[in-house]
Design an enzyme around this catalytic site. Structure first.
Site, PDB file in Angstrom:
ATOM      1  N   VAL A  82       7.506  56.810   5.830  1.00  0.00           N
ATOM      2  CA  VAL A  82       6.415  57.279   6.685  1.00  0.00           C
ATOM      3  C   VAL A  82       6.995  57.941   7.928  1.00  0.00           C
ATOM      4  CG1 VAL A  82       4.360  56.617   7.981  1.00  0.00           C
ATOM      5  CG2 VAL A  82       4.895  55.458   5.820  1.00  0.00           C
ATOM      6  N   LYS A  83       6.606  59.208   8.097  1.00  0.00           N
ATOM      7  CA  LYS A  83       7.129  59.986   9.225  1.00  0.00           C
ATOM      8  C   LYS A  83       6.174  59.851  10.405  1.00  0.00           C
ATOM      9  CE  LYS A  83       9.474  64.419   9.539  1.00  0.00           C
ATOM     10  NZ  LYS A  83       9.432  65.796   9.051  1.00  0.00           N
ATOM     11  N   ILE A  84       6.738  59.468  11.530  1.00  0.00           N
ATOM     12  CA  ILE A  84       5.916  59.104  12.692  1.00  0.00           C
ATOM     13  C   ILE A  84       6.437  59.828  13.936  1.00  0.00           C
ATOM     14  CG2 ILE A  84       5.229  57.140  14.159  1.00  0.00           C
ATOM     15  CD1 ILE A  84       5.593  55.338  11.683  1.00  0.00           C
TER      16      ILE A  84
END
Ligand code: E4P
Length: 214
Positions: A82-84
């Site tokens: 998950v890119k945050i």
């Protein structure tokens, strides 16, 4: 150094995967928009092509929204990272993901302090954007060197993922610095193999080979 491709174009990903050198994929909302397809459809397609970490970015900018999206994305496939974005709400979500065994790629990193915070939050990857720093006359690769120095000093497990790569020299410098990962556009991956002396030498060998009695 691991090679990731920075695209959401499944045709490019398939071609790069066929080289046998691809370790993973990074995407972002801009790259997804270029495909003209729904987000989850694209991510699922990519997961079928590459057996490695696939970064899919949240688009909420508040903790609750990010947390909900992170949970949904992680459900798609075990390889999802998950890119945050590197904002305080994002760091809260990185911590939550860490506690819930969800891998994260903390994106839009432009300073060593941001990278330090990401490591403390438990990020799996930190993504310094070197090309975008170069664009505003800052040495993007200097940031990578600083992050590696800090992470080594404290044995942080967060992997340094060099992003916003624009040309092969970024890749060379990343490799010399010992970066864990370099994510590259399809065009840069293909540039890595090219050398005019290789082409000239091969043409000469092919020409001379014709003179050998068969
Ligand atoms: C990687 O994770 C980023 O999405 C990407 O490298 C950004 O690259 P750009 O600065 O060329 O858009």
């Amino acid at each position: 150094m691991k090679f990731f491709i920075d695209t959401a174009d499944v045709k490019e990903i398939r071609e790069a995967a066929s080289y046998g050198l691809l370790d993973g994929v990074t995407t972002n909302p801009t790259l997804i928009a270029r495909t003209g397809k729904p987000f989850h459809t694209v991510i699922k397609e990519i997961c079928e092509v590459v057996d490695g970490p696939i970064s899919a970015e949240v688009t909420s900018i508040d903790f609750e929204g990010m947390k909900r999206e992170a949970g949904e994305l992680a459900e798609i496939h075990e390889n999802i990272v998950v890119k945050i974005p590197l904002i305080m709400e994002g760091l809260k979500c990185v911590r939550w993901c860490f506690e819930n065994n969800i891998d994260t790629n903390v994106t839009l990193c432009f300073s060593p302090t941001q990278a330090l915070l990401a490591a403390k939050a438990g990020a799996t990857y930190i993504s310094p954007f070197v090309g975008r720093l170069d664009d505003i006359s800052h040495e993007g690769m200097d940031l990578v060197a600083q992050i590696i120095e800090i992470y080594n000093a404290y044995d942080y497990e967060t992997e340094v993922l060099v992003a916003s790569v624009r040309h092969p020299l970024h890749v060379v410098e990343a490799a010399r610095m010992g970066a864990d990962v370099c994510t590259m556009p399809f065009s840069v991956i293909n540039q890595l193999v090219k050398h005019p002396l290789t082409d000239l030498g091969l043409a000469k060998f092919m020409e001379d080979w014709k003179k050998v009695p068969k």
